[in-house]
Scaffold this motif. Structure first.
Motif, PDB file in Angstrom:
ATOM      1  N   GLU A 288       0.819  -1.205   0.000  1.00 36.30           N
ATOM      2  CA  GLU A 288       0.000   0.000   0.000  1.00 36.30           C
ATOM      3  C   GLU A 288       0.856   1.259   0.000  1.00 36.30           C
ATOM      4  N   ASP A 289       1.977   1.236   0.747  1.00 36.36           N
ATOM      5  CA  ASP A 289       2.810   2.442   0.834  1.00 36.36           C
ATOM      6  C   ASP A 289       3.466   2.758  -0.505  1.00 36.36           C
ATOM      7  N   TRP A 290       3.817   1.730  -1.287  1.00 41.49           N
ATOM      8  CA  TRP A 290       4.411   1.989  -2.595  1.00 41.49           C
ATOM      9  C   TRP A 290       3.395   2.634  -3.539  1.00 41.49           C
ATOM     10  N   ILE A 291       2.197   2.071  -3.585  1.00 42.51           N
ATOM     11  CA  ILE A 291       1.163   2.630  -4.463  1.00 42.51           C
ATOM     12  C   ILE A 291       0.874   4.074  -4.076  1.00 42.51           C
ATOM     13  N   GLN A 292       0.709   4.329  -2.771  1.00 43.99           N
ATOM     14  CA  GLN A 292       0.411   5.690  -2.335  1.00 43.99           C
ATOM     15  C   GLN A 292       1.554   6.652  -2.644  1.00 43.99           C
ATOM     16  N   SER A 293       2.772   6.192  -2.502  1.00 41.82           N
ATOM     17  CA  SER A 293       3.919   7.054  -2.820  1.00 41.82           C
ATOM     18  C   SER A 293       3.934   7.411  -4.303  1.00 41.82           C
ATOM     19  N   MET A 294       3.611   6.441  -5.155  1.00 43.30           N
ATOM     20  CA  MET A 294       3.579   6.715  -6.591  1.00 43.30           C
ATOM     21  C   MET A 294       2.435   7.663  -6.948  1.00 43.30           C
ATOM     22  N   VAL A 295       1.282   7.495  -6.288  1.00 42.38           N
ATOM     23  CA  VAL A 295       0.162   8.405  -6.527  1.00 42.38           C
ATOM     24  C   VAL A 295       0.538   9.823  -6.094  1.00 42.38           C
ATOM     25  N   ALA A 296       1.148   9.950  -4.909  1.00 40.90           N
ATOM     26  CA  ALA A 296       1.544  11.277  -4.421  1.00 40.90           C
ATOM     27  C   ALA A 296       2.562  11.934  -5.348  1.00 40.90           C
ATOM     28  N   ALA A 297       3.367  11.107  -6.027  1.00 44.01           N
ATOM     29  CA  ALA A 297       4.378  11.643  -6.946  1.00 44.01           C
ATOM     30  C   ALA A 297       3.796  11.991  -8.307  1.00 44.01           C
ATOM     31  N   GLY A 298       2.486  11.791  -8.492  1.00 41.54           N
ATOM     32  CA  GLY A 298       1.856  12.166  -9.750  1.00 41.54           C
ATOM     33  C   GLY A 298       1.930  11.114 -10.833  1.00 41.54           C
ATOM     34  N   MET A 299       2.215   9.854 -10.455  1.00 38.60           N
ATOM     35  CA  MET A 299       2.356   8.797 -11.458  1.00 38.60           C
ATOM     36  C   MET A 299       1.023   8.189 -11.866  1.00 38.60           C
ATOM     37  N   GLY A 300      -0.058   8.534 -11.194  1.00 38.93           N
ATOM     38  CA  GLY A 300      -1.354   7.976 -11.523  1.00 38.93           C
ATOM     39  C   GLY A 300      -2.319   8.158 -10.363  1.00 38.93           C
ATOM     40  N   VAL A 301      -3.468   7.463 -10.442  1.00 38.87           N
ATOM     41  CA  VAL A 301      -4.491   7.543  -9.400  1.00 38.87           C
ATOM     42  C   VAL A 301      -4.799   6.125  -8.910  1.00 38.87           C
ATOM     43  N   CYS A 302      -5.509   6.034  -7.792  1.00 38.31           N
ATOM     44  CA  CYS A 302      -5.961   4.726  -7.302  1.00 38.31           C
ATOM     45  C   CYS A 302      -7.195   4.922  -6.436  1.00 38.31           C
ATOM     46  N   PHE A 303      -7.920   3.845  -6.228  1.00 38.35           N
ATOM     47  CA  PHE A 303      -9.036   3.842  -5.290  1.00 38.35           C
ATOM     48  C   PHE A 303      -8.516   3.461  -3.912  1.00 38.35           C
ATOM     49  N   LEU A 304      -9.053   4.120  -2.867  1.00 36.29           N
ATOM     50  CA  LEU A 304      -8.710   3.790  -1.486  1.00 36.29           C
ATOM     51  C   LEU A 304      -9.967   3.809  -0.632  1.00 36.29           C
ATOM     52  N   PRO A 305     -10.122   2.878   0.308  1.00 40.34           N
ATOM     53  CA  PRO A 305     -11.222   2.986   1.264  1.00 40.34           C
ATOM     54  C   PRO A 305     -11.066   4.261   2.095  1.00 40.34           C
ATOM     55  N   GLU A 306     -12.183   4.824   2.485  1.00 41.88           N
ATOM     56  CA  GLU A 306     -12.186   6.124   3.165  1.00 41.88           C
ATOM     57  C   GLU A 306     -11.320   6.147   4.416  1.00 41.88           C
ATOM     58  N   PHE A 307     -11.315   5.066   5.183  1.00 36.26           N
ATOM     59  CA  PHE A 307     -10.590   5.067   6.447  1.00 36.26           C
ATOM     60  C   PHE A 307      -9.205   4.438   6.344  1.00 36.26           C
ATOM     61  N   SER A 308      -8.651   4.401   5.150  1.00 37.33           N
ATOM     62  CA  SER A 308      -7.302   3.867   4.982  1.00 37.33           C
ATOM     63  C   SER A 308      -6.285   4.753   5.684  1.00 37.33           C
ATOM     64  N   ALA A 309      -5.192   4.134   6.112  1.00 37.26           N
ATOM     65  CA  ALA A 309      -4.052   4.914   6.598  1.00 37.26           C
ATOM     66  C   ALA A 309      -3.342   5.476   5.370  1.00 37.26           C
ATOM     67  N   THR A 310      -3.300   6.797   5.266  1.00 35.39           N
ATOM     68  CA  THR A 310      -2.757   7.422   4.059  1.00 35.39           C
ATOM     69  C   THR A 310      -1.487   8.199   4.361  1.00 35.39           C
ATOM     70  N   GLN A 311      -0.643   8.287   3.341  1.00 44.74           N
ATOM     71  CA  GLN A 311       0.596   9.051   3.458  1.00 44.74           C
ATOM     72  C   GLN A 311       0.324  10.529   3.169  1.00 44.74           C
ATOM     73  N   PRO A 312       1.190  11.397   3.685  1.00 49.14           N
ATOM     74  CA  PRO A 312       1.039  12.832   3.369  1.00 49.14           C
ATOM     75  C   PRO A 312       1.177  13.061   1.865  1.00 49.14           C
ATOM     76  N   GLY A 313       0.495  14.092   1.389  1.00 48.26           N
ATOM     77  CA  GLY A 313       0.632  14.468  -0.020  1.00 48.26           C
ATOM     78  C   GLY A 313      -0.424  13.879  -0.919  1.00 48.26           C
ATOM     79  N   LEU A 314      -1.417  13.200  -0.364  1.00 47.35           N
ATOM     80  CA  LEU A 314      -2.484  12.640  -1.182  1.00 47.35           C
ATOM     81  C   LEU A 314      -3.734  13.504  -1.087  1.00 47.35           C
ATOM     82  N   ALA A 315      -4.404  13.667  -2.219  1.00 46.17           N
ATOM     83  CA  ALA A 315      -5.733  14.291  -2.235  1.00 46.17           C
ATOM     84  C   ALA A 315      -6.754  13.161  -2.365  1.00 46.17           C
ATOM     85  N   LEU A 316      -7.767  13.159  -1.497  1.00 42.95           N
ATOM     86  CA  LEU A 316      -8.783  12.113  -1.495  1.00 42.95           C
ATOM     87  C   LEU A 316     -10.136  12.721  -1.834  1.00 42.95           C
ATOM     88  N   LEU A 317     -10.806  12.152  -2.825  1.00 45.06           N
ATOM     89  CA  LEU A 317     -12.094  12.679  -3.271  1.00 45.06           C
ATOM     90  C   LEU A 317     -13.119  11.551  -3.292  1.00 45.06           C
TER      91      LEU A 317
END
Length: 302
Positions: free
Chosen positions: A224-253
């Motif tokens: 999960e941390d790798w996917i989130q890091s790549m999303v935060a770096a602008g490499m793409g998007v992903c779906f996440l459950p609302e109450f996931s533990a998220t890394q800084p730098g993510l926008a959740l909609l």
């Protein structure tokens, strides 16, 4: 060989008297004598000898005395262990937790349960729903917390705990980051980073296909941390459950049209008898005030 026969024999050996042993064991002397004779008949030799008013153990009796003493001690240890278990002292439970449930979401309950049931020791086992199901049915887990869009097979019994929306995660510089919500068809042409352990992975793909929305699949990972890091770096998007533990730098909609939510359940095996610790855990999970979703679960929430 009965335990009360062994107890009578040990009392005679300790006190050197049938009369005193009978009094201590709260039985009549003839009953005590018959019990010891029955034990001797079963073993094939004399255990106690009476000579000129004196009672003493024979060589066979002295040989078996420590063995019989250990048997009674093991019985007492077993009774004490059972009593502690039933009082929820020193009890162990193996709890399976779906790997996409973030620890931040669950730590509040764990702390509450530790305070209210300090004698129960929880072992947490993380896994995907298929593996947790296998372990539940095999008796390797006492209970599991998980979700499955297809439902659970027999003989599993789910009890809903809470629901949470699926969100779209993107980087802060992504065009989506300034929106309030994302419609499924907005994802057409987006680079998608796949979370392999997501139990709703195939379900979300089916919804996209039904919408006629084609995404560009890129990297995939169990981490999960790798996917989130790549999303935060602008490499793409992903779906996440609302109450996931998220890394800084993510926008959740929130995702709308259609909204997608999962129901997280307490899952047990139907027909399997519940122990006192398991019953305590199930009751605590059912009564716990799980934080509610910030969003309605209909499409108009967007």
């Amino acid at each position: 060989m009965e335990l009360h026969e062994i107890r009578y024999f040990l009392a005679v050996g300790r006190l050197g008297s049938f009369t005193k042993a009978a009094e201590q064991c709260c039985v009549t002397q003839p009953s005590l004598t018959r019990a010891i004779q029955k034990l001797e008949d079963e073993l094939g030799g004399l255990l106690v000898s009476r000579e000129r008013g004196r009672v003493h153990l024979t060589d066979l009796g002295r040989l078996l005395e420590p063995e019989f003493g250990e048997m009674l001690e093991r019985r007492e240890r077993a009774k004490r262990a059972a009593a502690r278990f039933l009082r929820l002292e020193g009890a162990e439970l193996r709890l399976g937790v779906m790997c996409t449930i973030g620890p931040v979401r669950f730590v509040g309950f764990l702390n509450h349960f530790r305070v209210t049931h300090p004698g129960i020791e929880l072992t947490l086992v993380e896994g995907v729903p298929a593996r947790l199901t296998e372990m539940l049915l095999g008796g390797e887990l006492d209970v599991a917390i998980m979700a499955d869009p297809r439902g659970f097979p027999e003989p599993l019994r789910p009890s809903p705990l809470y629901a949470e929306r699926f969100m779209l995660a993107c980087g802060p510089a992504h065009d989506f980051a300034c929106r309030n919500a994302i419609r499924m068809h907005d994802l057409a042409g987006q680079i998608y980073l796949q979370r392999i352990n997501c139990e709703f992975r195939d379900h979300l793909a089916e919804i996209l296909r039904a919408q006629g929305t084609e995404i560009l699949r890129s990297h995939r990972s169990e981490r999960e941390d790798w996917i989130q890091s790549m999303v935060a770096a602008g490499m793409g998007v992903c779906f996440l459950p609302e109450f996931s533990a998220t890394q800084p730098g993510l926008a959740l909609l929130p995702v709308v049209e259609p909204a997608v939510a999962r129901e997280v359940c307490l899952v047990t095996v139907g027909g399997r008898r519940r122990t006192a610790p398991l019953a305590a855990l199930a009751t605590a999970l059912g009564r716990y005030a799980w934080p509610a979703s910030r969003f309605c679960l209909d499409d108009e929430a967007g």
